[in-house]
Design a protein around this motif. Structure first.
Motif, mmCIF file in Angstrom:
data_model
loop_
_atom_site.group_PDB
_atom_site.id
_atom_site.type_symbol
_atom_site.label_atom_id
_atom_site.label_comp_id
_atom_site.label_asym_id
_atom_site.label_seq_id
_atom_site.Cartn_x
_atom_site.Cartn_y
_atom_site.Cartn_z
ATOM 1 N N VAL A 1 3.251 -0.760 -2.878
ATOM 2 C CA VAL A 1 4.591 -1.087 -3.356
ATOM 3 C C VAL A 1 5.571 -0.403 -2.413
ATOM 4 O O VAL A 1 5.523 0.826 -2.260
ATOM 5 C CB VAL A 1 4.813 -0.562 -4.797
ATOM 6 N N VAL A 2 6.418 -1.188 -1.749
ATOM 7 C CA VAL A 2 7.368 -0.556 -0.827
ATOM 8 C C VAL A 2 8.673 -0.238 -1.549
ATOM 9 O O VAL A 2 9.037 -0.879 -2.539
ATOM 10 C CB VAL A 2 7.647 -1.415 0.440
ATOM 11 N N LYS A 3 9.347 0.770 -1.046
ATOM 12 C CA LYS A 3 10.619 1.185 -1.643
ATOM 13 C C LYS A 3 11.662 0.082 -1.462
ATOM 14 O O LYS A 3 11.615 -0.647 -0.466
ATOM 15 C CB LYS A 3 11.111 2.466 -0.962
ATOM 16 N N PRO A 4 12.612 -0.005 -2.402
ATOM 17 C CA PRO A 4 13.605 -1.091 -2.348
ATOM 18 C C PRO A 4 14.287 -1.210 -0.989
ATOM 19 O O PRO A 4 14.462 -2.326 -0.474
ATOM 20 C CB PRO A 4 14.622 -0.686 -3.420
ATOM 21 N N GLU A 5 14.601 -0.074 -0.377
ATOM 22 C CA GLU A 5 15.346 -0.158 0.892
ATOM 23 C C GLU A 5 14.503 -0.723 2.047
ATOM 24 O O GLU A 5 15.025 -0.997 3.121
ATOM 25 C CB GLU A 5 15.961 1.201 1.259
ATOM 26 N N PHE A 6 13.192 -0.890 1.826
ATOM 27 C CA PHE A 6 12.340 -1.456 2.881
ATOM 28 C C PHE A 6 11.959 -2.912 2.603
ATOM 29 O O PHE A 6 11.284 -3.546 3.390
ATOM 30 C CB PHE A 6 11.063 -0.620 3.040
ATOM 31 N N LYS A 7 12.400 -3.401 1.465
ATOM 32 C CA LYS A 7 11.970 -4.734 1.015
ATOM 33 C C LYS A 7 12.323 -5.856 1.987
ATOM 34 O O LYS A 7 11.621 -6.859 2.066
ATOM 35 C CB LYS A 7 12.562 -5.036 -0.374
ATOM 36 N N ASP A 8 13.428 -5.689 2.704
ATOM 37 C CA ASP A 8 13.867 -6.763 3.590
ATOM 38 C C ASP A 8 13.222 -6.703 4.966
ATOM 39 O O ASP A 8 13.399 -7.592 5.788
ATOM 40 C CB ASP A 8 15.399 -6.733 3.740
ATOM 41 N N GLN A 9 12.461 -5.637 5.215
ATOM 42 C CA GLN A 9 11.852 -5.511 6.540
ATOM 43 C C GLN A 9 10.652 -6.422 6.702
ATOM 44 O O GLN A 9 10.020 -6.822 5.722
ATOM 45 C CB GLN A 9 11.434 -4.063 6.777
ATOM 46 N N ASN A 10 10.320 -6.719 7.932
ATOM 47 C CA ASN A 10 9.195 -7.580 8.259
ATOM 48 C C ASN A 10 7.880 -6.996 7.716
ATOM 49 O O ASN A 10 7.508 -5.865 8.021
ATOM 50 C CB ASN A 10 9.144 -7.713 9.787
ATOM 51 N N ALA A 11 7.183 -7.807 6.902
ATOM 52 C CA ALA A 11 5.975 -7.325 6.229
ATOM 53 C C ALA A 11 4.886 -6.921 7.227
ATOM 54 O O ALA A 11 4.222 -5.892 7.046
ATOM 55 C CB ALA A 11 5.456 -8.381 5.270
ATOM 56 N N ASP A 12 4.707 -7.727 8.282
ATOM 57 C CA ASP A 12 3.660 -7.408 9.255
ATOM 58 C C ASP A 12 3.919 -6.069 9.934
ATOM 59 O O ASP A 12 2.994 -5.308 10.213
ATOM 60 C CB ASP A 12 3.560 -8.503 10.323
ATOM 61 N N GLN A 13 5.207 -5.817 10.183
ATOM 62 C CA GLN A 13 5.551 -4.546 10.821
ATOM 63 C C GLN A 13 5.258 -3.371 9.893
ATOM 64 O O GLN A 13 4.719 -2.351 10.310
ATOM 65 C CB GLN A 13 7.031 -4.541 11.187
ATOM 66 N N ILE A 14 5.615 -3.556 8.623
ATOM 67 C CA ILE A 14 5.332 -2.488 7.654
ATOM 68 C C ILE A 14 3.826 -2.244 7.581
ATOM 69 O O ILE A 14 3.354 -1.105 7.635
ATOM 70 C CB ILE A 14 5.893 -2.845 6.261
ATOM 71 N N ILE A 15 3.066 -3.333 7.493
ATOM 72 C CA ILE A 15 1.605 -3.202 7.364
ATOM 73 C C ILE A 15 1.018 -2.495 8.592
ATOM 74 O O ILE A 15 0.171 -1.603 8.469
ATOM 75 C CB ILE A 15 0.964 -4.594 7.144
ATOM 76 N N ARG B 1 -7.361 -4.330 4.824
ATOM 77 C CA ARG B 1 -6.375 -5.265 4.296
ATOM 78 C C ARG B 1 -5.315 -4.499 3.518
ATOM 79 O O ARG B 1 -5.617 -3.599 2.740
ATOM 80 C CB ARG B 1 -7.039 -6.284 3.384
ATOM 81 N N ILE B 2 -4.064 -4.884 3.760
ATOM 82 C CA ILE B 2 -2.970 -4.290 2.992
ATOM 83 C C ILE B 2 -2.159 -5.435 2.394
ATOM 84 O O ILE B 2 -1.782 -6.370 3.103
ATOM 85 C CB ILE B 2 -2.074 -3.406 3.892
ATOM 86 N N THR B 3 -1.958 -5.387 1.104
ATOM 87 C CA THR B 3 -1.133 -6.396 0.445
ATOM 88 C C THR B 3 0.092 -5.696 -0.132
ATOM 89 O O THR B 3 -0.039 -4.718 -0.867
ATOM 90 C CB THR B 3 -1.936 -7.087 -0.683
ATOM 91 N N LEU B 4 1.263 -6.208 0.247
ATOM 92 C CA LEU B 4 2.498 -5.628 -0.288
ATOM 93 C C LEU B 4 2.813 -6.309 -1.620
ATOM 94 O O LEU B 4 2.810 -7.538 -1.709
ATOM 95 C CB LEU B 4 3.651 -5.814 0.703
ATOM 96 N N VAL B 5 3.049 -5.515 -2.629
ATOM 97 C CA VAL B 5 3.320 -6.057 -3.970
ATOM 98 C C VAL B 5 4.551 -5.357 -4.543
ATOM 99 O O VAL B 5 4.944 -4.287 -4.071
ATOM 100 C CB VAL B 5 2.107 -5.834 -4.915
ATOM 101 N N SER B 6 5.125 -5.973 -5.582
ATOM 102 C CA SER B 6 6.332 -5.338 -6.129
ATOM 103 C C SER B 6 6.003 -4.354 -7.248
ATOM 104 O O SER B 6 6.843 -3.576 -7.673
ATOM 105 C CB SER B 6 7.329 -6.386 -6.596
ATOM 106 N N GLY B 7 4.758 -4.381 -7.719
ATOM 107 C CA GLY B 7 4.364 -3.414 -8.744
ATOM 108 C C GLY B 7 2.850 -3.398 -8.875
ATOM 109 O O GLY B 7 2.170 -4.333 -8.446
ATOM 110 N N LEU B 8 2.299 -2.319 -9.442
ATOM 111 C CA LEU B 8 0.855 -2.222 -9.665
ATOM 112 C C LEU B 8 0.568 -2.525 -11.130
ATOM 113 O O LEU B 8 1.414 -2.258 -11.990
ATOM 114 C CB LEU B 8 0.365 -0.811 -9.317
ATOM 115 N N PRO B 9 -0.604 -3.086 -11.401
ATOM 116 C CA PRO B 9 -0.922 -3.356 -12.805
ATOM 117 C C PRO B 9 -1.217 -2.048 -13.545
ATOM 118 O O PRO B 9 -2.232 -1.409 -13.290
ATOM 119 C CB PRO B 9 -2.174 -4.237 -12.722
#
Ligand code: 7RM
Length: 646
Positions: free
Chosen positions: A560-574, A593-601
């Motif tokens: 789960v990435v912090k809100p201020e990073f949400k707009d950044q390129n996902a591949d770059q973050i990964i 494998r890394i999957t970006l999600v907005s929350g964990l179950p």
């Protein structure tokens, strides 16, 4: 379960399965008499008076009390006296054709010199020494030099990062670090000295850094702290009296991952560890006087400690030490080392075999392999197809295979066929070693009863004590008790699940805790999550394993990435997240494998439901079980969609 395969005859001490059964029964019924006799495998300065004392409340095991001995004396001096010209270590360097034979006589001199260097640096009995070296003879010299003077070594695998190394140096309080300027590894060179410089920066405990010169590359040396090992050794004499240690004096600390927190410093002691590794090396591999034992592990792991250094050298065998990697310069490298060294035993990990099998049989067949008589595997379950390939293609159906199950904590092999004795089953570790009493328990801790003709499955525990077992976790005996001896009362819990089949054979299925086994390396999911947390973009994460064709298990991270990073390129973050983990732990821990999600179950009480994450990572997107207790069941849909996408 599959039909068993009869072993290829044998002629030594344990002639038949019936004899194994008889001795096994004896070892369980009267362990003190059984293990007392095994004490004769080593040379004592002073005999022991008691074989085993246990304080169950404290979880305190004491083997061979009253005895005095020295591990270096047993692994070096007695063979140097009896067979000085026999090769102790046959070193295979990184480049093809690069070999060095170190005889027992030479080993004794080098170990003595290095021991004298340590003494000159102020190392005394009980002090800790960190060894951060590539697979060069100096690694064995350093281990044996510590043992010689009663210092406790902590070998750290040279693939670990500066941060991991630093944590381990601090935890053990190491006074000296032994490293090399550089480590050639296949086509690459690892800047070991630089990593050590970062690791020990500002650390007061570390008084000296000894630097082996493996390559001709210059490295910066800190005056007053760093010196070159070869120069130091050449100034010292080649004799050094041994320190007669008590049986239970510490021999080494080795860090290993668990399901929670930072890696634990598993402590092994002197007599029990030595006797157990020598005995298992002798009987599991049906050791013969002229054997050339080729174990491909790194000394940074327990397999290297027990079956490159201590077991083989205590038995006076020739041990091959391999500096390179199986695919350098090509996938035939292992077989070319086998031919060049005339190795009779090859002991390796299923992950290496899977990769070599995939490279194609031509690489194997180009080499003769006729010296081999026995094959072994260790580190993870072996799938029956890979087992069959090992047997048919590598061993040309001529060699038995010993699938050896054990752990850092067990010191040596606990469940395995005995070469030439136990019928083999592809994928099964088959029978317990002498004195070992495996037991399956259910989640509630109730033993599951096994009857001939029925298969059972459960959590693998051990109901007996054996001399090679770990005695404690360095500096944290309470954690030792809680990790291994409290989940199921009066039993050692292995963390593994297992099946016991209709015939009574054991099939270890893998970890049932939050520990991953990636290419035979143990990595805790908690460690991975705390490494990911060091990246600024991470709000929280959860890591699980998933089946991986080559690695056995792959690392799957939900982040789960912090809100201020949400707009950044996902591949770059990964990409950056992978880099963070490499930096914090080391390359072996890089997530697959890394999957970006907005929350964990999470449940309403805030607990991450790993069961769901595991299923999704396995590619199972339906029948996830009861998700009604989730705080926000909606995240599951999103996680599935994200997993499907990438
Ligand atoms: C020696 C070593 C220990 C974990 C252990 C298991 C797994 C090891 C086997 C195996 C199935 C095997 N020490 N494991 N050997 N699983 N069959 N023959 O690997 O501390 O690094 O790892 O490895 O899960 O608990 S270790």
């Amino acid at each position: 379960m599959s039909k068993s395969i009869a072993p290829h005859g044998k002629h030594t001490r344990i002639p038949t399965l019936a004899e194994y059964d008889r001795l096994y029964r004896e070892s369980i019924e009267d362990p003190r008499s059984f293990w007392g006799k095994q004490g004769e495998r080593v040379t004592w300065f002073h005999p022991f008076h008691s074989v085993l004392d246990i304080d169950t409340e404290e979880v305190d095991f004491s083997w061979y009390q009253g005895g005095r001995l020295n591990v270096s004396f047993n692994c070096v001096d007695r063979h140097a006296a009896e067979r000085p010209n026999k090769t102790a270590i046959l070193w295979a360097g990184n480049e093809p054709g690069e070999y060095k034979h170190i005889t027992y006589r030479e080993l004794k001199h080098q170990v003595a010199r290095l021991a004298n260097v340590l003494k000159a640096k102020g190392v005394q009995k009980g002090d800790r020494v960190c060894i951060y070296l590539p697979m060069i003879p100096e690694a064995a010299y350093a281990m044996l030099a510590c043992a010689r003077i009663g210092a406790v070594h902590s070998v750290v695998f040279a693939g670990f990062s500066a941060e991991s190394l630093r944590d381990r140096i601090i935890d053990a309080g190491c006074k000296v670090v032994i490293t090399a300027n550089e480590a050639p590894r296949g086509p690459k060179k690892v800047a070991l000295k630089h990593i050590v410089d970062v690791a020990v920066d500002g650390l007061k405990v570390v008084e000296s850094v000894l630097v082996a010169r493996r390559t001709s590359t210059d490295v910066p040396m800190t005056v007053g702290r760093d010196t070159f090992l070869d120069e130091e050794m050449s100034r010292q004499r080649s004799t050094c009296p041994v320190e007669w240690m008590a049986s239970e004096d510490p021999l080494f600390i080795l860090y290993t991952s668990g399901s929670t927190g930072k890696p634990k410093g598993v402590l092994h002691t002197t007599a029990g560890y030595l006797i157990y590794t020598a005995m298992t090396h002798d009987l599991v591999f049906d050791l013969r006087p002229d054997d050339i034992h080729f174990c491909t592990a790194d000394v940074g792991w327990v397999t290297g400690h027990s079956y490159i250094v201590y077991g083989p050298l205590c038995n006076g065998a020739t041990s091959v030490m391999f500096e390179s990697v199986p695919n350098y310069p090509d996938s035939g490298r292992i077989w070319s080392v086998v031919d060049d060294t005339k190795a009779t035993i090859l002991y390796t990990a299923p992950t290496a075999l899977r990769a070599l099998r995939r490279a194609g049989d031509d690489f194997v067949k180009k080499h003769s392999r006729k010296s081999l008589r026995l094959l072994g595997t260790v580190g993870e379950p072996i799938d029956p197809e890979t087992w069959q390939w090992y047997h048919d293609v590598v061993g040309e159906q001529r060699c038995d295979i010993v699938d050896t199950w054990w752990q850092t904590e067990t010191g040596g092999v606990l469940i395995s066929p005995l070469a030439g004795v136990t019928p083999m089953k592809p994928g099964s570790a088959t029978r317990p070693f002498f004195g070992v009493k495996p037991l399956l328990v259910d989640e509630a801790g109730a033993p599951i009863e096994w009857k001939q003709g029925t298969a059972i499955q459960g959590n693998l525990c051990l109901a007996s004590a054996w001399p090679g077992q770990a005695r404690t976790i360095w500096g944290d005996h309470r954690r030792f008790r809680e990790t291994y001896f409290s989940k199921f009362p009066n039993l050692y819990f292995t963390g593994d699940g297992s099946t016991r089949d209709e015939d009574g054979d054991w099939w270890i299925t893998g970890r049932v805790d939050d520990v991953l086994n990636v290419s035979g390396h143990r990595i805790g999911t908690a460690e991975l999550e705390s490494a990911l947390a060091q990246n600024d973009a991470v709000a929280e994460s959860a890591v699980v394993g998933y089946p991986h064709d080559l690695k056995g298990q792959g690392i799957y991270a939900y982040v789960v990435v912090k809100p201020e990073f949400k707009d950044q390129n996902a591949d770059q973050i990964i990409g950056a997240l992978k880099e963070t983990v490499r930096h914090v732990i080391g390359p072996i821990a890089t997530p697959d494998r890394i999957t970006l999600v907005s929350g964990l179950p999470k449940t309403r009480s805030g607990k991450v439901m790993r069961r769901i994450l595991r299923k999704v990572a396995h590619g199972q997107f339906t029948e996830l079980g009861d998700i009604t207790t989730l705080a926000d069941p909606g995240v599951v849909e999103e996680i599935i969609a994200a997993a499907k996408k990438g």
